[in-house]
Enzyme design. Sequence first.
Site, PDB file in Angstrom:
ATOM      1  N   ASP A  32       0.831  -1.159  -0.100  1.00 28.43           N
ATOM      2  CA  ASP A  32       0.036   0.013  -0.012  1.00 28.43           C
ATOM      3  C   ASP A  32       0.876   1.146   0.173  1.00 28.43           C
ATOM      4  OD1 ASP A  32      -2.169   1.637   0.045  1.00 28.43           O
ATOM      5  OD2 ASP A  32      -3.337   0.195   1.467  1.00 28.43           O
ATOM      6  N   ALA A  38       0.132   8.390  -8.956  1.00 25.00           N
ATOM      7  CA  ALA A  38       1.844   8.534  -9.308  1.00 25.00           C
ATOM      8  C   ALA A  38       2.230   7.960 -10.664  1.00 25.00           C
ATOM      9  CB  ALA A  38       2.824   8.043  -7.980  1.00 25.00           C
ATOM     10  N   ASP A  53     -10.185   3.685  -3.141  1.00 20.31           N
ATOM     11  CA  ASP A  53     -10.663   2.461  -2.671  1.00 20.31           C
ATOM     12  C   ASP A  53     -12.281   2.578  -3.216  1.00 20.31           C
ATOM     13  OD1 ASP A  53      -8.317   2.306  -1.246  1.00 20.31           O
ATOM     14  OD2 ASP A  53      -9.395   2.015   0.535  1.00 20.31           O
TER      15      ASP A  53
HETATM   16  C1  GAL Z   1      -6.132   1.260   1.330  1.00 25.98           C
HETATM   17  C2  GAL Z   1      -6.262   0.098   0.404  1.00 25.98           C
HETATM   18  C3  GAL Z   1      -7.598  -0.749   0.877  1.00 25.98           C
HETATM   19  C4  GAL Z   1      -7.149  -1.285   1.954  1.00 25.98           C
HETATM   20  C5  GAL Z   1      -6.926  -0.334   3.233  1.00 25.98           C
HETATM   21  C6  GAL Z   1      -6.369  -0.968   4.579  1.00 25.98           C
HETATM   22  O1  GAL Z   1      -5.371   2.201   0.982  1.00 25.98           O
HETATM   23  O2  GAL Z   1      -6.424   0.841  -0.793  1.00 25.98           O
HETATM   24  O3  GAL Z   1      -7.511  -1.643  -0.198  1.00 25.98           O
HETATM   25  O4  GAL Z   1      -5.897  -2.072   1.914  1.00 25.98           O
HETATM   26  O5  GAL Z   1      -5.976   0.644   2.669  1.00 25.98           O
HETATM   27  O6  GAL Z   1      -5.944   0.036   5.373  1.00 25.98           O
END
Ligand code: GAL
Length: 432
Positions: A149, A225, A243
């Site tokens: 992430d 990016a 998300d």
């Molecule tokens: C976000 C990600 C999600 C999930 C979440 C967990 O940045 O895009 O899919 O992994 O973090 O905190």
Amino acid sequence: MALAKVLLFSISAVSALEWDDGTGKLPALGWNSWNAYHCDINESLILDAAKAMVDFGFKDAGYQYVNLDDCWSVKDSRDSNTQELVPDPDRFPNGVSGLADQIHDMGFKIGIYSSAGTQTCAGYPASIGYESIDAASWAAWGIDYLKYDNCNVPSDLADECNACVYNLNNPDNYVNGTCVHPEDYCPDGYDFTGTNSAKRFQTMRDALKAQNRTILYSLCEWGTAGVEQWGRDTGNSWRMSDDIQNGWNYVTEILAMNSVIVNDVDFWGRPDADMLEVGNGGLTTAEERTHFAFWAAMKSPLLIGTNLNTASEESRAIMLNKPLLAFNQDGTHGAAAKPYKWGSNPDYTFNATNPPEFWSGASEQGTLVLLFNSLGDDGRSMTADFAEVPELDAGAEYKVLNAWSGEDLGSFSSSFSIDVDSHDTAVLFFTS
Ligand code: GAL
């Protein structure tokens, strides 16, 4: 000598992340804990999810990965001696390696999660500066997949600017395909390959490759990016949006965004349209069919994000659709299905509510045609005109299979029409 170096550099700069055992050549199929449970995970919940995948036929259908998302480790610190991440002993009493053994015994592979920052998005310790240590821990525990992430990036590793892309939480930044405040973003034609973002994700790629284990590498950079410029060089998939959530507008927005970069899909690397919301109750059956059909047809990774035990029979059947799974996993054709006509909008319009409606793609099963009714009210008749579908021959006759019902619809010349409910998608395979 200098020339040879330059050539070598440019070849490696465009090479994909290919694993010797074939991992990553095709989109990942599996399950991930985040959409259904967020931080509320533990060993028995993950084992129950894996058992449900066996019981309901998902393992037999080819779903392979059982993936932990955020919140699996001790929150306050790393191990003070080894500096390793420590699995939360209350949630994971047998450690992640003990869970991995059980998941492997069930015939699955197991995935884990971290961030290219100081902390994960939920505030757990993350991997920047610890890439080699963490990759070694995961390899030792038996991990097969890493989702990496993009939260909590230290300021000295920030990029000088961001790409202007549609933002699910701030749709006003990008209207009709145009950036409203271009001065806030990187200029047109910007080269993102040397950004700190690319470097952060490539440092982990190199740490994974240094392990004596295959670990599929899934980038979760969110598309800000210019990841489409360096994702293929770095990982086996790259998130292209922020998300997904449990609602129809997220499906259409991501579909609209991915429709313009779907040419980036090929063997070994592809944009990731995010995890599935099928089964979570925020979509009608028609909408769940459209969501799954397009994620499969765009050759996104397909990671189930629901509790399969409580999801409806209909939702489960959608995610088990054999022709769509076979299209997603086609070993001969690496490219995704693509729009050939926009339908309710002029061609090449970016519209987050009404993405392109007419799509096609080549496959081992024949030509896939998707007819998506993006309009809100009634069903409407939609026509695949053979002269418009790039893979079809206007003068030929084709047999048409309805992939949802499995029904052979007969043989047709010059065009084929079908009624499609609001927000639903007809999924058809044409063979000569
Ligand atoms: C976000 C990600 C999600 C999930 C979440 C967990 O940045 O895009 O899919 O992994 O973090 O905190």
